[in-house]
Scaffold this motif. Structure first.
Motif, mmCIF file in Angstrom:
data_model
loop_
_atom_site.group_PDB
_atom_site.id
_atom_site.type_symbol
_atom_site.label_atom_id
_atom_site.label_comp_id
_atom_site.label_asym_id
_atom_site.label_seq_id
_atom_site.Cartn_x
_atom_site.Cartn_y
_atom_site.Cartn_z
ATOM 1 N N SER A 46 1.482 -35.477 5.158
ATOM 2 C CA SER A 46 2.783 -35.371 4.485
ATOM 3 C C SER A 46 3.845 -36.204 5.183
ATOM 4 O O SER A 46 4.995 -36.274 4.720
ATOM 5 C CB SER A 46 3.233 -33.907 4.437
ATOM 6 O OG SER A 46 3.494 -33.412 5.741
ATOM 7 N N LYS A 48 5.159 -35.668 8.149
ATOM 8 C CA LYS A 48 6.153 -34.820 8.822
ATOM 9 C C LYS A 48 5.629 -34.280 10.150
ATOM 10 O O LYS A 48 5.894 -33.141 10.513
ATOM 11 C CB LYS A 48 6.545 -33.660 7.912
ATOM 12 C CG LYS A 48 7.191 -34.101 6.595
ATOM 13 C CD LYS A 48 7.494 -32.904 5.702
ATOM 14 C CE LYS A 48 8.123 -33.358 4.395
ATOM 15 N NZ LYS A 48 8.381 -32.219 3.480
ATOM 16 N N HIS A 50 5.221 -33.543 14.069
ATOM 17 C CA HIS A 50 6.155 -33.273 15.145
ATOM 18 C C HIS A 50 5.700 -33.983 16.424
ATOM 19 O O HIS A 50 4.614 -34.561 16.476
ATOM 20 C CB HIS A 50 6.206 -31.761 15.397
ATOM 21 C CG HIS A 50 4.846 -31.139 15.420
ATOM 22 N ND1 HIS A 50 4.173 -30.770 14.271
ATOM 23 C CD2 HIS A 50 4.002 -30.857 16.445
ATOM 24 C CE1 HIS A 50 2.995 -30.270 14.588
ATOM 25 N NE2 HIS A 50 2.858 -30.321 15.906
ATOM 26 N N ALA A 73 3.656 -41.481 8.429
ATOM 27 C CA ALA A 73 5.093 -41.200 8.491
ATOM 28 C C ALA A 73 5.926 -42.430 8.160
ATOM 29 O O ALA A 73 7.160 -42.339 8.109
ATOM 30 C CB ALA A 73 5.461 -40.689 9.883
#
Length: 446
Positions: A46, A48, A50, A73
């Motif tokens: 996705s 996203k 971290h 990303a």
């Protein structure tokens, strides 16, 4: 320059670089964290993901995974190596990431390989920029992050453990290279399943090593006149001997092998203990380190169940120094087998630890007067040493009913012998002496 049958400009990158997967679905291994539907898989695909730390041995895909995360990303990928980078390189990367974010809004993924090699101040330099979102931070390490990285970094980046690839996954890696890499296909590589398995086993869980070994085998076996390669066991004999198992004596594998050795001896498995000892030697480990560990095992895991274990371990150490490594390593092997086969008891270990803790934490109980030394007349007048019963003058050389602990803890017991080996006899003797003490007290009250 000889063309060797190529009708195109060959890609000069190593095979391992040419075979880096370009999508997560082509990424081999790490199914425990990257199976479809997993939290990390969804986060990556996705776009996203971290900040995180990738912990695992060499060649398991740490750099590749970081590159894929940047790709999903749509982030710019900056790579630093902690081996060569310094504070200036970190500052330059930060400025580049800030500028990119301000000018185009594009995010940056900063990947730091061998991050454990950065010192505390270098690691701290990342913290504010991870906090403010200047970049997504990914560190790769072969060392245990708990020991190698600052707590401040660990609190801001999730740690994921990557595992060595299985033999099956490494075989698939080799087979994919043979079927997909253009340069290998043009060299008409012939290799049987048995040789593929040998390469996979020699790689020791390292995909990059598997591909490097394959590439070396191709280079050695290429016949320019026939325009093909035939990789046989004879060829692999020239490739594989230099890739024997080894370990970094400051790395986790070193401690894993020592741990496996210790637990095998403790678990009374002489075959496993001997195997792990030989793995340590094959990896260039120090036989005397094993000898020292045997001495620790003799008191921690065997104790008085077989007091000879301590002497056997000491003798092995002494023999190594007297006759050298060749025969000395065998003496340590003999000690390993003896200690692994010996009866086990941790009663000494437990008693000592508990007594140390109590001695540290208890009040300062005075030494009972009858146990005190009385070298002067004054001390004798004060009662020091009075009523002390000399054990050798008592029946059985045992002063039944005598107490040798401070009065407040006179009933405390630390040593609980096991029912194994010599300790079974010690247990029986101490039980007999305890009964003598009890009988003495009963007589006193009658």
């Amino acid at each position: 320059m000889t063309n060797f049958g190529f009708d195109f400009a060959p890609d000069v990158r190593p095979l391992a670089a040419r075979m880096r997967p370009t999508s997560l679905d082509n990424y081999l291994g790490q199914s425990h964290i990257l199976s479809k539907g997993s939290v990390l898989y969804k986060a990556i695909t996705s776009g996203k993901c971290h900040s995180l730390i990738l912990w695992g041995p060499p060649g398991v895909g740490k750099t590749t995974l970081a590159e894929l995360i940047a790709k999903y990303a749509q982030a710019e990928f900056i790579k630093l190596s902690a081996v060569s980078a310094g504070i200036k390189d970190i500052k330059d990367a930060v400025l580049e990431a800030k500028s990119r974010l301000a000018q185009s809004g594009q995010r940056t993924l900063l990947f730091v390989d061998e991050v454990h090699r950065f010192n505390k101040s270098q690691q701290d330099a990342f913290l504010p920029h991870i906090e403010d979102g200047t970049f997504t931070f990914i560190g790769a390490t072969t060392e245990n992050p708990s020991f190698a990285l600052n707590n401040a970094i660990l609190s801001r980046a999730r740690v994921y453990t990557l595992k060595s690839l299985t033999i099956s996954e490494l075989k698939t890696t080799i087979e994919q290279a043979l079927s997909l890499d253009v340069q290998l296909k043009n060299q008409n590589v012939g290799i049987a399943d048995a040789e593929i398995e040998l390469l996979a086993k020699a790689a020791n869980g390292d995909a990059r090593k598997a591909l490097n070994l394959l590439e070396q085998a191709v280079d050695l076996s290429f016949d320019p006149e026939a325009g093909q390669c035939l990789i046989t066991q004879a060829v692999l004999q020239h490739v594989l001997p230099s890739h024997l198992s080894s370990y970094d004596n400051k790395g986790d594998l070193y401690y894993d092998l020592i741990s496996a050795f210790h637990k095998s001896v403790r678990g009374s498995s002489p075959d496993a203990a001997l195997y792990w000892y030989c793995k340590i030697l094959a990896g260039g480990g120090d036989a005397l380190y094993v000898a020292r560990r045997l001495l620790a095992i003799a008191t921690e895991d065997i104790g008085n169940a077989d007091p000879r274990a301590m002497q056997v371990a000491l003798n092995a150490w002494d023999i190594y120094h007297r006759v050298g490594p060749s025969e000395g390593e065998r003496a340590i092997a003999q000690a390993t087998l003896y200690l692994a086969s010996a009866p086990k008891s941790n009663a000494v270990y437990m008693a000592f630890n508990q007594a140390k803790q109590d001695a540290k934490n208890d009040p300062n109980y005075p030494v009972p007067e009858h146990l005190r030394n009385a070298p002067t007349a004054l001390m004798k007048e004060m009662g020091f040493g009075a009523e002390y019963r000399y054990a050798h003058n008592e029946p059985g050389a045992f002063a039944a009913g005598e107490s040798y602990l401070p009065e407040d803890i006179s009933g405390r017991q630390y040593y609980f012998p096991s029912d194994r080996g010599l300790e079974k006899q010690i247990q029986e003797k101490l039980s007999y002496l305890a009964q003598q003490n009890a009988n003495s007290k009963n007589k006193r009250y009658d």
